[in-house]
Structure formats: C-alpha cells, structure tokens
Design a protein around this motif. Structure first.
Motif, PDB file in Angstrom:
ATOM      1  N   HIS A   1      -8.713  -1.750   2.507  1.00 19.60           N
ATOM      2  CA  HIS A   1      -9.669  -2.417   1.629  1.00 19.60           C
ATOM      3  C   HIS A   1     -11.105  -1.972   1.839  1.00 19.60           C
ATOM      4  O   HIS A   1     -11.953  -2.213   0.999  1.00 19.60           O
ATOM      5  CB  HIS A   1      -9.590  -3.940   1.806  1.00 19.60           C
ATOM      6  CG  HIS A   1      -8.284  -4.514   1.424  1.00 19.60           C
ATOM      7  ND1 HIS A   1      -7.889  -4.654   0.125  1.00 19.60           N
ATOM      8  CD2 HIS A   1      -7.245  -4.955   2.175  1.00 19.60           C
ATOM      9  CE1 HIS A   1      -6.676  -5.175   0.092  1.00 19.60           C
ATOM     10  NE2 HIS A   1      -6.267  -5.367   1.323  1.00 19.60           N
TER      11      HIS A   1
ATOM     12  N   THR B   1     -13.037  -3.315   3.907  1.00 18.47           N
ATOM     13  CA  THR B   1     -13.774  -4.530   4.215  1.00 18.47           C
ATOM     14  C   THR B   1     -12.866  -5.455   5.017  1.00 18.47           C
ATOM     15  O   THR B   1     -11.693  -5.157   5.207  1.00 18.47           O
ATOM     16  CB  THR B   1     -14.249  -5.224   2.922  1.00 18.47           C
ATOM     17  OG1 THR B   1     -15.008  -6.392   3.266  1.00 18.47           O
ATOM     18  CG2 THR B   1     -13.102  -5.616   2.030  1.00 18.47           C
TER      19      THR B   1
ATOM     20  N   HIS C   1       0.816  -1.218   0.000  1.00 18.69           N
ATOM     21  CA  HIS C   1       0.000   0.000   0.000  1.00 18.69           C
ATOM     22  C   HIS C   1       0.851   1.270   0.000  1.00 18.69           C
ATOM     23  O   HIS C   1       0.551   2.218  -0.719  1.00 18.69           O
ATOM     24  CB  HIS C   1      -0.957  -0.008   1.181  1.00 18.69           C
ATOM     25  CG  HIS C   1      -1.827   1.202   1.262  1.00 18.69           C
ATOM     26  ND1 HIS C   1      -2.803   1.466   0.327  1.00 18.69           N
ATOM     27  CD2 HIS C   1      -1.844   2.220   2.134  1.00 18.69           C
ATOM     28  CE1 HIS C   1      -3.396   2.602   0.633  1.00 18.69           C
ATOM     29  NE2 HIS C   1      -2.836   3.079   1.740  1.00 18.69           N
TER      30      HIS C   1
ATOM     31  N   CYS D   1      -5.723  -3.510   7.427  1.00 14.85           N
ATOM     32  CA  CYS D   1      -6.387  -4.151   6.284  1.00 14.85           C
ATOM     33  C   CYS D   1      -7.789  -3.593   6.065  1.00 14.85           C
ATOM     34  O   CYS D   1      -8.197  -3.326   4.943  1.00 14.85           O
ATOM     35  CB  CYS D   1      -6.452  -5.660   6.473  1.00 14.85           C
ATOM     36  SG  CYS D   1      -4.861  -6.475   6.282  1.00 14.85           S
ATOM     37  N   ARG D   2      -8.525  -3.407   7.142  1.00 15.91           N
ATOM     38  CA  ARG D   2      -9.881  -2.874   7.007  1.00 15.91           C
ATOM     39  C   ARG D   2      -9.852  -1.461   6.431  1.00 15.91           C
ATOM     40  O   ARG D   2     -10.687  -1.090   5.616  1.00 15.91           O
ATOM     41  CB  ARG D   2     -10.603  -2.897   8.344  1.00 15.91           C
ATOM     42  CG  ARG D   2     -11.014  -4.301   8.744  1.00 15.91           C
ATOM     43  CD  ARG D   2     -11.799  -4.319  10.039  1.00 15.91           C
ATOM     44  NE  ARG D   2     -10.885  -4.019  11.143  1.00 15.91           N
ATOM     45  CZ  ARG D   2     -11.150  -3.147  12.116  1.00 15.91           C
ATOM     46  NH1 ARG D   2     -12.290  -2.500  12.143  1.00 15.91           N
ATOM     47  NH2 ARG D   2     -10.281  -2.940  13.070  1.00 15.91           N
TER      48      ARG D   2
ATOM     49  N   GLY E   1      -9.471  -9.558   1.942  1.00 15.74           N
ATOM     50  CA  GLY E   1      -8.371  -9.181   1.073  1.00 15.74           C
ATOM     51  C   GLY E   1      -8.260 -10.249   0.001  1.00 15.74           C
ATOM     52  O   GLY E   1      -8.710 -11.379   0.189  1.00 15.74           O
ATOM     53  N   SER E   2      -7.687  -9.935  -1.127  1.00 17.75           N
ATOM     54  CA  SER E   2      -7.531 -10.911  -2.205  1.00 17.75           C
ATOM     55  C   SER E   2      -6.060 -11.263  -2.349  1.00 17.75           C
ATOM     56  O   SER E   2      -5.190 -10.410  -2.256  1.00 17.75           O
ATOM     57  CB  SER E   2      -8.046 -10.336  -3.524  1.00 17.75           C
ATOM     58  OG  SER E   2      -9.406 -10.035  -3.409  1.00 17.75           O
TER      59      SER E   2
ATOM     60  N   HIS F   1      -9.678 -15.424  -1.273  1.00 17.02           N
ATOM     61  CA  HIS F   1     -10.044 -14.296  -0.419  1.00 17.02           C
ATOM     62  C   HIS F   1      -9.609 -14.640   0.994  1.00 17.02           C
ATOM     63  O   HIS F   1      -9.838 -15.751   1.460  1.00 17.02           O
ATOM     64  CB  HIS F   1     -11.551 -14.042  -0.443  1.00 17.02           C
ATOM     65  CG  HIS F   1     -12.047 -13.543  -1.743  1.00 17.02           C
ATOM     66  ND1 HIS F   1     -11.809 -12.270  -2.186  1.00 17.02           N
ATOM     67  CD2 HIS F   1     -12.761 -14.155  -2.716  1.00 17.02           C
ATOM     68  CE1 HIS F   1     -12.368 -12.108  -3.361  1.00 17.02           C
ATOM     69  NE2 HIS F   1     -12.953 -13.239  -3.717  1.00 17.02           N
TER      70      HIS F   1
END
Length: 64
Positions: free
Chosen positions: A36, A38, A7, A32-33, A41-42, A24
């Motif tokens: 993304h 959410t 990032h 992470c939240r 993560g992918s 996923h």
C-alpha cells in the motif's frame, strides 16, 4: 457483482451482497506497508453469505 483478489492473485473472491460499511485499518507489517505504500489499508464489510472465495481457499491463513 464485485470481484477481487489478494495481491499475488492466488485468492480470488466475489462479493454479491451489499457493502455494509467501509473502514481504514492500521497495519504496520512489512507486507502491508510495501503493497500500500502506507500503514493504512482499506476494508469493506459484507455479510458472509454474500462473499465467495472463487479460487485459493486453501491458501487463506491467519497470523499474529
């Protein structure tokens, strides 16, 4: 060739191998939240020989 980065772009990488899978992941940490938007993560799976860290290898770390 696929290129990417973390990032903050400190770590940059190249993928020269075929992608062997896609998944996923669930991560509930704040970072992470926030990135993304959410809890998901992918990720892709690729052979180690086909993955190269171009810059920032010294910045790679793990945590629990």
């Amino acid at each position: 060739m696929i290129t990417g980065s973390c990032h903050c772009q400190t770590v940059r990488f190249e993928i020269s191998a075929d992608i062997r899978g896609f998944m996923h992941c669930h991560c509930h940490c704040h970072t992470c939240r926030e990135i993304h938007g959410t809890v998901y993560g992918s990720s892709v799976l690729v052979r180690k020989a086909g993955f190269t860290i171009v810059t920032g290898e010294d910045a790679v770390t793990t945590y629990e």
